[in-house]
Scaffold this motif. Structure first.
Motif, PDB file in Angstrom:
ATOM      1  N   GLN A 871     -58.022  93.379  26.303  1.00 29.70           N
ATOM      2  CA  GLN A 871     -56.842  93.789  27.057  1.00 29.70           C
ATOM      3  C   GLN A 871     -57.138  93.839  28.561  1.00 29.70           C
ATOM      4  O   GLN A 871     -56.331  93.388  29.373  1.00 29.70           O
ATOM      5  CB  GLN A 871     -56.354  95.147  26.566  1.00 29.70           C
ATOM      6  N   SER A 872     -58.297  94.390  28.923  1.00 32.68           N
ATOM      7  CA  SER A 872     -58.627  94.479  30.348  1.00 32.68           C
ATOM      8  C   SER A 872     -58.878  93.090  30.943  1.00 32.68           C
ATOM      9  O   SER A 872     -58.461  92.803  32.072  1.00 32.68           O
ATOM     10  CB  SER A 872     -59.847  95.382  30.565  1.00 32.68           C
ATOM     11  N   TYR A 873     -59.534  92.204  30.182  1.00 27.12           N
ATOM     12  CA  TYR A 873     -59.821  90.861  30.697  1.00 27.12           C
ATOM     13  C   TYR A 873     -58.544  90.054  30.898  1.00 27.12           C
ATOM     14  O   TYR A 873     -58.318  89.469  31.967  1.00 27.12           O
ATOM     15  CB  TYR A 873     -60.771  90.110  29.749  1.00 27.12           C
ATOM     16  N   TYR A 874     -57.693  90.005  29.868  1.00 29.97           N
ATOM     17  CA  TYR A 874     -56.506  89.154  29.961  1.00 29.97           C
ATOM     18  C   TYR A 874     -55.485  89.691  30.966  1.00 29.97           C
ATOM     19  O   TYR A 874     -54.772  88.919  31.607  1.00 29.97           O
ATOM     20  CB  TYR A 874     -55.883  88.960  28.580  1.00 29.97           C
ATOM     21  N   SER A 875     -55.406  91.000  31.114  1.00 29.31           N
ATOM     22  CA  SER A 875     -54.497  91.545  32.130  1.00 29.31           C
ATOM     23  C   SER A 875     -55.015  91.232  33.535  1.00 29.31           C
ATOM     24  O   SER A 875     -54.235  90.931  34.447  1.00 29.31           O
ATOM     25  CB  SER A 875     -54.318  93.056  31.945  1.00 29.31           C
ATOM     26  N   LEU A 876     -56.345  91.265  33.727  1.00 23.98           N
ATOM     27  CA  LEU A 876     -56.927  90.882  35.014  1.00 23.98           C
ATOM     28  C   LEU A 876     -56.718  89.394  35.277  1.00 23.98           C
ATOM     29  O   LEU A 876     -56.354  88.992  36.390  1.00 23.98           O
ATOM     30  CB  LEU A 876     -58.422  91.223  35.034  1.00 23.98           C
TER      31      LEU A 876
END
Length: 1054
Positions: A871-876
């Protein structure tokens, strides 16, 4: 020779105890499965292999080959494999069980994936029943194989997999349901009738196996996901089986239901759980399958069967039988109304038997504790229905519900002594299970509440008196004291639950007065236990008190509570507490007691007016004295773990919210509040300034401090208060956080709280980060963010190889927080990132380059295996592709390929947020590429930027990237066209299911649904479709009202 070598590798893989040998064998076999001649060698292994392990390898490899999405096997080859497997099973009935299972799995997979494949206008993979006929007509061994094939096929088609689109799965499942499933179910029931009609030889193992497989097949048919709801165990209580209308005949025939009740009584207890599982599904068929008369008849047969089981309960001593029977009882009320149950002929006798069964079950609390939930669920629903039942027949719940309540309460109290005596696991340790049961008891206990209160008062007075006498006795045994504390813990929990079950419209003044009696006793007990906290506090009893406070707060504190409530009159008479403000003072006083072991747990200020709390003297004391002197958990305890300090964040979040009520722009009040934290920061700074310092003390001080600050930062969601915090921490204390990361990067217990604090500080929640136009603070804050990400990232990459079971805790969790931090900073809208390059500041470049280094250190599989990381990677990545495509365009080809591949894999993720993020990323990349290509073909005075020109050049030099982008585009386009095909098939199916005279009208409904709808997602287009959908619903309902009963509107969903 190669076959012998493969067989030897299989033997090493499955039999050797040497880890190195097994890993080498596994590696060699993985290479074999990826080799070009794998298919031919698999057939040789099946033909000539001498060991079961080699046959298993062949079956597994073939399953993998037929399942692959890229470069699939030709249709003729798959037909040959299917026929070969059937012949192989037919000629070798004595195969090892796991080999037979693997081959059947292979057959099921081929059949599912080839369901829509045609050869000369014939669906070649839809003849499952014909395929197994020869097995069913042979000996018992062959019959077992045939039934297992159908069972595995049904299960395989019901299970979605991540390698194929969900739309394709639903299309196959729907077609299978409509064309084959009912025939398989009917065949299974007929075979069960034949088996039960004959005198089963229960000593014959083969007949045992056949019966087991038939029951599994029947259960798989009934457990099929008929309408694509994808239910799971967590929704077990609310599950309705959406049987299609075409199955009505099977359920209107009482012999179907009778078959399973007869089987239950005639077969060994080891098979009974499967029979009961089938009955649970049958009892849960959708109500709309029947009209009222049919439903009453069906329910009567069902209740008669339950009554027969209760009258002969011998088999229920088996835990699995008992569990499934409890589920069956729960379905009686979840799927049928109390008004329908009371009209059943044997209802009085059945409700008596169920009550006795429940009481006995509760008294034997140590037997199958996880099944009690279903019994309590039944009684909870029955009790909740009492005010609404309109039938004239007596429901008799006023007689039996108090018995259930009494059995639950007394059994829990009696269990305390046995648990302490025998050293058993205490149910109170499982707070989730206890809370679930108390939620159910809250409704049950309010039925005939006078009896519940009288029982609780009697038991509480007995235990409290015994407890007080033991405390006053010098020779009291610690075990006896522990027993009474355990009993009082249960009673406090239960009193909180029944008070929380109060329903305003159904409560009377007399019941409020009874609540007052119970509350008085709990508060008197609290005074007694608080006097002992310094010597010997009981944490479980403290937690029970807090649970009681929470329930009381929800019901009796708030603007909707009448101030004249008889509860407060009773509290005033006994304890001198005249209103809710005085009671709140008692609660807050409990929290702030220095020895309370759970002082930080009651910080939920959600419903209570914070303005009421802040006026209390106890709250003002907490705001002015939040130090370890008054709150022991704020001190440095060398015996506890660093992770135990998590509660401090919650505590300071509550204090921060209370402080904000009257803070305004009063900097003096803020600085006064922050004095203890200022002292802590100065102490850490002093330690860091020396060459040698107590590392453990420094760690504990810093971790506690940053957890406190994170709580305050979370609470300060207004610009004024947050600016005070920012100016306090920057620039004075930011170097200390950087130094901590530098020193202890390898210790996640230290780095995680620091990184989370920084992520909170850069998060522009509620637009709190709005700096003045002349302020450079936004840029300065990002510099600190970049510095921390770069320092942590560069150092964490020096850890080297990390064991797989520790990789998330030691490495990936910190990286995930860094990604979240960077995303929050980049999307916060308080920094103009163009100024960094303009003025030669490398802060942005350093942060982004560190992100790339960290990303390349993570395998693709880990990106999706760990939800928080993904979630953190794809939102970034979504933010980067939207606002920083020039940076993406400047990356090396292998990095761009890595990012494109990660988007490709993310599109198939189960997490909707990840999927939508990947679609946005792809949209931004393709849009950027399109714009650059458009510009490159035009005559322009200004040349393309260096990054854009380089990006286009890379794409031309590396055609595999264009292929990757096309692959991503095709995935989305194919999904969309699949939806279009699915909608077309659904429309045709529904129209064709109508009577001939209704088909034209239904077709017109669908035409009107899509009238004026364009192929885009503009707001205007969406609104038009919503309007059309409302009109469509009205038209279909009107059409159905005039239709015959045989066409049921519920089937539109199936």
């Amino acid at each position: 020779q190669s076959l012998a070598q493969l067989e030897n590798l299989c033997k090493q893989l499955y039999e050797t105890t040497d880890t190195t040998t097994r890993l080498q064998a596994e590696k060699a076999l993985v290479e074999f499965t990826n080799s070009p001649d794998c298919l031919s060698k698999c057939q040789l292994l099946l033909e000539r292999g001498s060991s079961s392990y080699s046959q298993l390898l062949a079956a597994t490899c073939l399953t993998k080959l037929v399942s692959r999405t890229n470069n699939p096997l030709p249709l003729e080859q798959r037909i040959d494999i299917r026929n070969y497997v059937l012949n192989y099973l037919a000629t070798r009935p004595k195969l090892a069980t796991f080999v037979t299972q693997a081959l059947i799995q292979l057959y099921a997979r081929i059949t599912k994936l080839g369901w829509f494949d045609c050869q000369k206008d014939d669906y070649v993979f839809r003849n499952a029943i014909t395929d197994v006929t020869r097995f069913l007509q042979d000996s018992v061994e062959y019959c077992i194989i045939g039934v297992t094939i159908l069972s595995q096929l049904t299960n395989e088609i019901n299970q979605a997999d991540t390698t194929h689109p969900l739309t394709k799965h639903r299309k196959i499942a729907s077609s299978f349901r409509d064309s084959s499933l009912f025939d398989i179910f009917t065949l299974s029931c007929n075979l069960l009738k034949q088996a039960s009609g004959k005198n089963l030889n229960l000593n014959d193992e083969s007949q045992h196996g056949l019966l087991m497989q038939l029951l599994k097949l029947t259960h798989n048919c009934l457990n099929f996901d008929f309408i694509g709801t994808s239910t799971d165990e967590s929704s077990d209580d609310l599950c309705t089986v959406q049987i299609p209308t075409s199955w009505r005949s099977a359920f209107l025939d009482s012999s179907t239901l009778q078959l399973f009740f007869d089987l239950y009584h005639s077969i060994p207890p080891s098979f009974s759980p499967l029979v009961l599982s089938c009955l649970v599904q049958i009892a849960s068929v959708r109500r709309s399958l029947f009209n009222n008369a049919e439903r009453a008849k069906f329910l009567s047969h069902l209740v008669d069967g339950v009554k027969r089981i209760l009258e002969n309960p011998q088999s229920l001593s088996d835990p699995n039988n008992y569990h499934e029977f409890c589920r069956l009882l729960a379905r009686l009320k979840s799927n049928y109304q109390l008004g329908e149950l009371v009209k059943v002929e044997n209802y009085p006798e059945v409700i008596r038997l169920i009550a006795n069964f429940t009481v006995t079950s509760l008294q034997h609390w140590e037997f199958a504790p996880n099944s009690v939930h279903y019994l309590l669920s039944l009684w909870q629903r029955l009790a909740a229905s009492v005010p609404y039942v309109k039938a004239t027949e007596p429901h008799m719940l006023e007689t039996y519900t108090p018995e259930v309540t009494k059995a639950y309460i007394t059994s829990r109290l009696e269990s305390v002594h046995i648990i302490l005596r025998d050293g058993l696991e205490d149910p109170l340790e499982d707070t989730g299970l206890v809370q679930q049961q108390l939620d159910q008891l809250s409704t049950i206990g309010r039925c005939e509440y006078e009896k519940t209160c009288a029982l609780l008062v009697q038991l509480f007075d007995q235990s409290a008196q015994s407890y007080q006498e033991l405390l006053q006795s010098a020779s009291a045994s610690p075990v006896d004291i522990a027993v009474q504390e355990g009993r009082l813990t249960w009673l406090v929990y239960i009193i909180g639950a029944v008070i929380g079950g109060r329903v305003s419209f159904a409560s009377t003044d007399e019941q409020d007065a009874m609540d007052g009696e119970l509350v008085c006793r709990v508060l008197q007990l609290m005074n007694l236990t608080d006097s002992r906290l310094a010597q010997a506090g009981n944490e479980k009893l403290e937690l029970a008190m807090l649970s009681f406070f929470e329930q009381f707060r929800k019901i009796y504190i708030g603007d909707q509570v009448q101030k004249s409530s008889k509860l407060y009159r009773r509290l005033s008479e006994v304890l001198g507490l005249n209103d809710e403000t005085m009671v709140l003072s008692v609660f807050i006083g409990k929290i702030k007691r220095p020895c309370s072991p759970v002082a930080t747990i009651t910080c939920d200020l959600g419903i209570v007016s914070v303005r009421k709390l802040v006026k209390l003297s106890a709250v003002q004391f907490m705001l002015n004295n939040h130090t370890s002197e008054h709150f022991s958990f704020l001190g440095i305890n060398n015996q506890s773990n660093l992770t135990d300090m998590r509660c401090r964040t919650t505590f300071y979040t509550a204090l921060g919210r209370l402080l904000m009520v009257d803070l305004g722009e009063d900097e003096d009040q803020y600085e006064q509040f922050m004095l203890p934290l200022t002292a802590a920061f100065e102490a850490v700074a002093q330690m860091f300034s020396t060459n040698s310092f107590n590392e453990q003390e420094a760690k504990r001080t810093l971790v506690g401090l940053v957890r406190d600050l994170r709580g305050i930062a979370f609470a300060f969601n207004a610009k004024t208060s947050f600016m005070m915090l920012f100016e306090w921490i920057y620039p004075s204390y930011m170097p200390i956080l950087q130094r901590a990361i530098e020193l202890w990067y390898h210790d996640p217990a230290c780095t995680t709280p620091v990184l989370k604090l920084m992520a909170e500080l850069v998060h522009n929640r509620s637009q709190r980060l709005q700096f003045d136009v002349s302020s450079p603070n936004g840029i300065l804050l990002f510099r600190e963010t970049s510095k921390m990400i770069t320092m942590y990232g560069n150092r964490i990459l020096t850890l080297g190889e990390v064991p797989k079971d520790q990789v998330y805790a030691l490495k990936l969790k910190g990286i995930s927080i860094c990604f979240s931090m960077l995303k929050a900073a980049l999307s916060g809208s308080y920094v103009n990132f163009g100024v960094f390059r303009l003025y030669g500041d490398d802060a942005l470049d350093n942060a982004l380059q560190t992100f790339i280094k960290l990303l390349l250190s993570i395998p693709h599989s880990d990106l999706l295996d760990y939800p928080k990381l993904s979630q953190s990677y794809y939102s970034l990545l979504e933010v980067l592709t939207q606002d920083h495509m020039n940076f993406i365009a400047s990356l090396e080809p292998h990095v761009i390929m890595y990012i494109l591949s990660s988007i490709s894999e993310g599109l198939t993720a189960l997490d909707t947020m990840v999927c939508t993020g990947c679609c946005s990323c792809l949209d931004h990349i393709v849009t950027y590429l399109f714009k650059q290509l458009s510009r490159s073909t035009k005559k322009r005075t200004a040349p393309l930027s260096q990054e854009s020109d380089r990006f286009l050049h890379i794409m031309q030099q590396h055609p595999e990237m264009i292929q990757q982008v096309r692959k991503l585009r095709d995935y989305i386009v194919n999904s969309r066209s699949a939806w279009a095909r699915y909608f077309s098939d659904l429309r045709n199916s529904i129209v064709n299911s109508q009577p001939p005279e209704k088909q034209q009208a239904m077709h017109l409904c669908f035409e009107n649904l899509m009238e004026g709808i364009e192929r885009n997602l503009l707001t205007k287009n969406r609104d038009r479709f919503t309007q059309n959908l409302s009109a469509f619903r009205r038209e279909v309902n009107d059409s159905m009202k005039n239709s015959t009963y045989g066409v049921n509107s519920n089937d539109m969903m199936s």
